[in-house]
Design a protein around this motif. Structure first.
Motif, PDB file in Angstrom:
ATOM      1  N   THR A 227       0.856  -1.188   0.000  1.00 19.35           N
ATOM      2  CA  THR A 227       0.000   0.000   0.000  1.00 19.35           C
ATOM      3  C   THR A 227       0.888   1.233   0.000  1.00 19.35           C
ATOM      4  OG1 THR A 227      -0.078  -0.016   2.426  1.00 19.35           O
ATOM      5  CG2 THR A 227      -1.847  -1.154   1.264  1.00 19.35           C
ATOM      6  N   LYS A 228       0.420   2.284  -0.621  1.00 24.83           N
ATOM      7  CA  LYS A 228       1.193   3.514  -0.691  1.00 24.83           C
ATOM      8  C   LYS A 228       1.213   4.203   0.669  1.00 24.83           C
ATOM      9  CE  LYS A 228       0.342   4.446  -5.588  1.00 24.83           C
ATOM     10  NZ  LYS A 228      -0.164   5.420  -6.571  1.00 24.83           N
ATOM     11  N   ARG A 229       2.387   4.652   1.059  1.00 23.88           N
ATOM     12  CA  ARG A 229       2.499   5.411   2.306  1.00 23.88           C
ATOM     13  C   ARG A 229       3.584   6.461   2.143  1.00 23.88           C
ATOM     14  NH1 ARG A 229       6.790   3.584   5.521  1.00 23.88           N
ATOM     15  NH2 ARG A 229       7.772   1.664   4.780  1.00 23.88           N
ATOM     16  N   ALA A 230       3.502   7.496   2.979  1.00 21.18           N
ATOM     17  CA  ALA A 230       4.460   8.596   2.903  1.00 21.18           C
ATOM     18  C   ALA A 230       5.774   8.222   3.578  1.00 21.18           C
ATOM     19  CB  ALA A 230       3.865   9.841   3.562  1.00 21.18           C
ATOM     20  N   ILE A 231       6.869   8.624   2.944  1.00 24.03           N
ATOM     21  CA  ILE A 231       8.195   8.421   3.527  1.00 24.03           C
ATOM     22  C   ILE A 231       9.040   9.656   3.249  1.00 24.03           C
ATOM     23  CG2 ILE A 231       8.156   5.900   3.240  1.00 24.03           C
ATOM     24  CD1 ILE A 231      10.117   6.362   0.864  1.00 24.03           C
ATOM     25  N   VAL A 232      10.116   9.802   4.018  1.00 23.70           N
ATOM     26  CA  VAL A 232      11.107  10.841   3.719  1.00 23.70           C
ATOM     27  C   VAL A 232      12.469  10.228   3.403  1.00 23.70           C
ATOM     28  CG1 VAL A 232       9.952  12.637   5.048  1.00 23.70           C
ATOM     29  CG2 VAL A 232      11.648  11.171   6.174  1.00 23.70           C
ATOM     30  N   GLY A 233      12.656   8.949   3.750  1.00 20.81           N
ATOM     31  CA  GLY A 233      13.894   8.276   3.379  1.00 20.81           C
ATOM     32  C   GLY A 233      14.984   8.320   4.430  1.00 20.81           C
ATOM     33  N   ILE A 234      14.600   8.227   5.696  1.00 18.64           N
ATOM     34  CA  ILE A 234      15.597   8.144   6.758  1.00 18.64           C
ATOM     35  C   ILE A 234      15.253   6.969   7.676  1.00 18.64           C
ATOM     36  CG2 ILE A 234      15.984  10.643   6.781  1.00 18.64           C
ATOM     37  CD1 ILE A 234      14.416  10.673   9.490  1.00 18.64           C
ATOM     38  N   SER A 235      16.231   6.547   8.432  1.00 27.36           N
ATOM     39  CA  SER A 235      15.967   5.654   9.555  1.00 27.36           C
ATOM     40  C   SER A 235      16.379   6.403  10.821  1.00 27.36           C
ATOM     41  CB  SER A 235      16.749   4.343   9.436  1.00 27.36           C
ATOM     42  OG  SER A 235      18.139   4.582   9.418  1.00 27.36           O
ATOM     43  N   ALA A 236      15.577   6.266  11.848  1.00 28.81           N
ATOM     44  CA  ALA A 236      15.844   6.964  13.104  1.00 28.81           C
ATOM     45  C   ALA A 236      16.482   6.010  14.104  1.00 28.81           C
ATOM     46  CB  ALA A 236      14.549   7.536  13.679  1.00 28.81           C
ATOM     47  N   GLY A 237      17.355   6.530  14.929  1.00 28.66           N
ATOM     48  CA  GLY A 237      18.010   5.724  15.957  1.00 28.66           C
ATOM     49  C   GLY A 237      18.124   6.516  17.242  1.00 28.66           C
ATOM     50  N   THR A 238      18.927   6.020  18.150  1.00 22.55           N
ATOM     51  CA  THR A 238      19.118   6.672  19.449  1.00 22.55           C
ATOM     52  C   THR A 238      20.595   6.912  19.695  1.00 22.55           C
ATOM     53  OG1 THR A 238      17.210   5.446  20.304  1.00 22.55           O
ATOM     54  CG2 THR A 238      18.606   6.545  21.924  1.00 22.55           C
ATOM     55  N   ASP A 239      20.923   8.060  20.221  1.00 24.58           N
ATOM     56  CA  ASP A 239      22.296   8.351  20.643  1.00 24.58           C
ATOM     57  C   ASP A 239      22.275   8.691  22.130  1.00 24.58           C
ATOM     58  OD1 ASP A 239      24.986   8.591  20.450  1.00 24.58           O
ATOM     59  OD2 ASP A 239      24.986  10.356  19.144  1.00 24.58           O
ATOM     60  N   HIS A 240      23.435   8.630  22.741  1.00 24.29           N
ATOM     61  CA  HIS A 240      23.513   8.805  24.192  1.00 24.29           C
ATOM     62  C   HIS A 240      24.726   9.635  24.582  1.00 24.29           C
ATOM     63  CE1 HIS A 240      21.778   4.802  23.255  1.00 24.29           C
ATOM     64  NE2 HIS A 240      20.878   5.144  24.155  1.00 24.29           N
ATOM     65  N   THR A 241      24.639  10.230  25.749  1.00 18.06           N
ATOM     66  CA  THR A 241      25.801  10.844  26.398  1.00 18.06           C
ATOM     67  C   THR A 241      25.993  10.139  27.728  1.00 18.06           C
ATOM     68  OG1 THR A 241      25.526  13.031  25.391  1.00 18.06           O
ATOM     69  CG2 THR A 241      26.765  12.920  27.430  1.00 18.06           C
ATOM     70  N   PHE A 242      27.196   9.605  27.919  1.00 12.02           N
ATOM     71  CA  PHE A 242      27.489   8.852  29.143  1.00 12.02           C
ATOM     72  C   PHE A 242      28.249   9.721  30.136  1.00 12.02           C
ATOM     73  CE2 PHE A 242      27.151   5.786  25.684  1.00 12.02           C
ATOM     74  CZ  PHE A 242      26.201   4.910  26.193  1.00 12.02           C
ATOM     75  N   PRO A 243      28.026   9.488  31.437  1.00 15.36           N
ATOM     76  CA  PRO A 243      28.685  10.317  32.448  1.00 15.36           C
ATOM     77  C   PRO A 243      30.171  10.026  32.601  1.00 15.36           C
ATOM     78  CG  PRO A 243      27.378   8.581  33.480  1.00 15.36           C
ATOM     79  CD  PRO A 243      27.079   8.523  32.018  1.00 15.36           C
ATOM     80  N   PHE A 244      30.655   8.947  32.007  1.00 10.38           N
ATOM     81  CA  PHE A 244      32.084   8.628  31.985  1.00 10.38           C
ATOM     82  C   PHE A 244      32.345   7.751  30.766  1.00 10.38           C
ATOM     83  CE2 PHE A 244      29.786   5.866  34.902  1.00 10.38           C
ATOM     84  CZ  PHE A 244      30.078   4.599  34.445  1.00 10.38           C
ATOM     85  N   THR A 245      33.608   7.486  30.500  1.00  9.86           N
ATOM     86  CA  THR A 245      33.982   6.804  29.263  1.00  9.86           C
ATOM     87  C   THR A 245      33.981   5.284  29.425  1.00  9.86           C
ATOM     88  OG1 THR A 245      35.385   8.665  28.616  1.00  9.86           O
ATOM     89  CG2 THR A 245      35.765   6.569  27.493  1.00  9.86           C
ATOM     90  N   VAL A 246      33.291   4.614  28.526  1.00  8.47           N
ATOM     91  CA  VAL A 246      33.325   3.152  28.442  1.00  8.47           C
ATOM     92  C   VAL A 246      33.641   2.794  26.994  1.00  8.47           C
ATOM     93  CG1 VAL A 246      32.089   0.982  28.763  1.00  8.47           C
ATOM     94  CG2 VAL A 246      31.589   2.923  30.266  1.00  8.47           C
ATOM     95  N   ASP A 247      34.819   2.227  26.776  1.00  8.87           N
ATOM     96  CA  ASP A 247      35.220   1.815  25.428  1.00  8.87           C
ATOM     97  C   ASP A 247      35.282   0.297  25.352  1.00  8.87           C
ATOM     98  OD1 ASP A 247      35.471   4.307  24.236  1.00  8.87           O
ATOM     99  OD2 ASP A 247      37.535   4.565  24.911  1.00  8.87           O
TER     100      ASP A 247
END
Length: 365
Positions: A227-247
């Motif tokens: 079925t036809k639907r509206a799109i813009v052509g992106i995928s959305a995700g999540t980013d984060h800021t951590f209080p300290f570094t974990v590599d």
């Protein structure tokens, strides 16, 4: 020529012909086998797998091993003899080639996709571990990818923070598609975003980004669902800021299946005492930001690889339990987990010796 001799000669020639055919004729299959297993609490290639800075860490012992599966390359063409040998072998699994490389996907494309999934699994592992420790983590919705030649190309960019769509605040990646598909194809949709550069500068200064801009995009059409639907052509995700570094330092590994074991390793290093009590525990499973553990592929190969390295217990996603229990390696206990909290509870039972309390996998799940 005597009839018996002629029959034997004909049979021999037939056998040779079949063997040649088996060697020369390719079949549409690929092979999976146990891959390397790495202790997330230890070192790999001379450096710690988990490196934490800016927060107190504690000594650990025992093993919390992530496991992998080795697969044949996309351009490898298996012959019939190799396929039959793989079907008969205990430590390999023959699967349709399209299972590993669907829709003609090249090895380079598969490697890139696996790398992206591996990177995302690391982020989710950090979030899940810190959330379990009640350490606050800032999160926001971002543009993860922009599809080439889509309406969003040149208008939105990977890393842009999506604050709202048509004035409605965005809190989860799934909100974006829901808001876009309220439109009909050809209608305009307005994204309120913090540009990726602004966000990066704010993070570097340890501040919250406040400068936003509105981006208006005319929606396109997708018919992938019939079925036809509206799109813009992106995928959305999540980013984060951590209080300290974990590599997480681990090269040449892809896919999302190490998420659970990374989360447990991080949790162990940030808490006093040993999660394993010195035991050899391996496992697998995807993990999301909330700590939910999801199923993975190649479970039978992962349990074999873990046991070969000495694992006594294997943390198994609940949805993989039935398959894993069909052929459990001798001496390995399969432990069912649905969340990181389940896994921590199981590790407590393991280190205290209360193995009767462990939720074990069965052929029914």
């Amino acid at each position: 020529m005597p009839r018996r001799t002629a029959t034997m000669l004909a049979s021999t020639l037939m056998l040779i012909a079949l063997l040649c055919a088996g060697v020369l004729i390719p079949v549409p299959y690929a092979e999976m086998s146990p891959g390397p297993t790495v202790n997330t609490l230890g070192e790999h290639d001379g450096e710690p797998v988990l490196q934490i800075a800016g927060h107190k860490t504690y000594p650990t012992d025992g093993h919390l091993n992530m496991t992998t599966v080795r697969v044949t390359s996309a351009d490898f063409r298996m012959n019939l003899v190799q396929a039959v040998y793989g079907w008969l072998a205990h430590d390999s699994k023959i699967v349709p080639h399209d299972t590993l490389y669907p829709d003609g996907k090249t090895e380079e494309q598969s490697t890139q996709e696996n790398a992206e999934e591996f990177s995302q699994s690391q982020e989710s592992a950090k979030v899940a571990a810190l959330e379990e420790l009640k350490v606050p983590v800032k999160s926001w919705v971002i543009v993860s990818t922009v599809i080439k030649d889509s309406p969003a190309e040149g208008r939105l960019h990977a890393g842009d923070v999506i604050k709202a769509v048509d004035g409605t605040a965005v809190k989860q990646p799934s909100d974006v598609a829901k808001l876009v598909t309220r439109h009909k194809p050809g209608q305009k949709v307005v994204f309120t975003v913090v540009p990726a550069k602004e966000q990066a500068a704010a993070e570097k200064a340890h501040k919250d980004a406040t400068k936003t801009q509105d981006v208006t995009i005319t929606t396109g059409t997708s018919e992938d669902t019939g079925t036809k639907r509206a799109i813009v052509g992106i995928s959305a995700g999540t980013d984060h800021t951590f209080p300290f570094t974990v590599d997480i330092k681990l090269a040449d590994v892809g896919g999302p299946s190490a998420g659970l074991m990374f989360a447990l390793g991080i949790y162990d290093k940030l808490t006093p005492g040993s999660l394993t009590g010195g035991k050899f525990v391996a496992g697998t499973g995807t993990i999301d930001d909330s700590g939910a553990v999801g199923p993975i592929g190649g479970i039978e190969m992962k349990t074999v690889g873990a046991r070969d390295k000495g694992a006594q217990y294997f943390l198994t996603p609940a949805d993989n339990c039935a398959a894993a229990a069909q052929d459990t390696p001798s001496g390995l206990t399969l432990v069912k987990v649905k969340t990181i909290h389940d896994a921590l509870g199981a590790l407590k039972d393991i280190r205290t010796g209360d193995t009767a309390a462990l939720p074990k996998c069965t052929t029914k799940g």
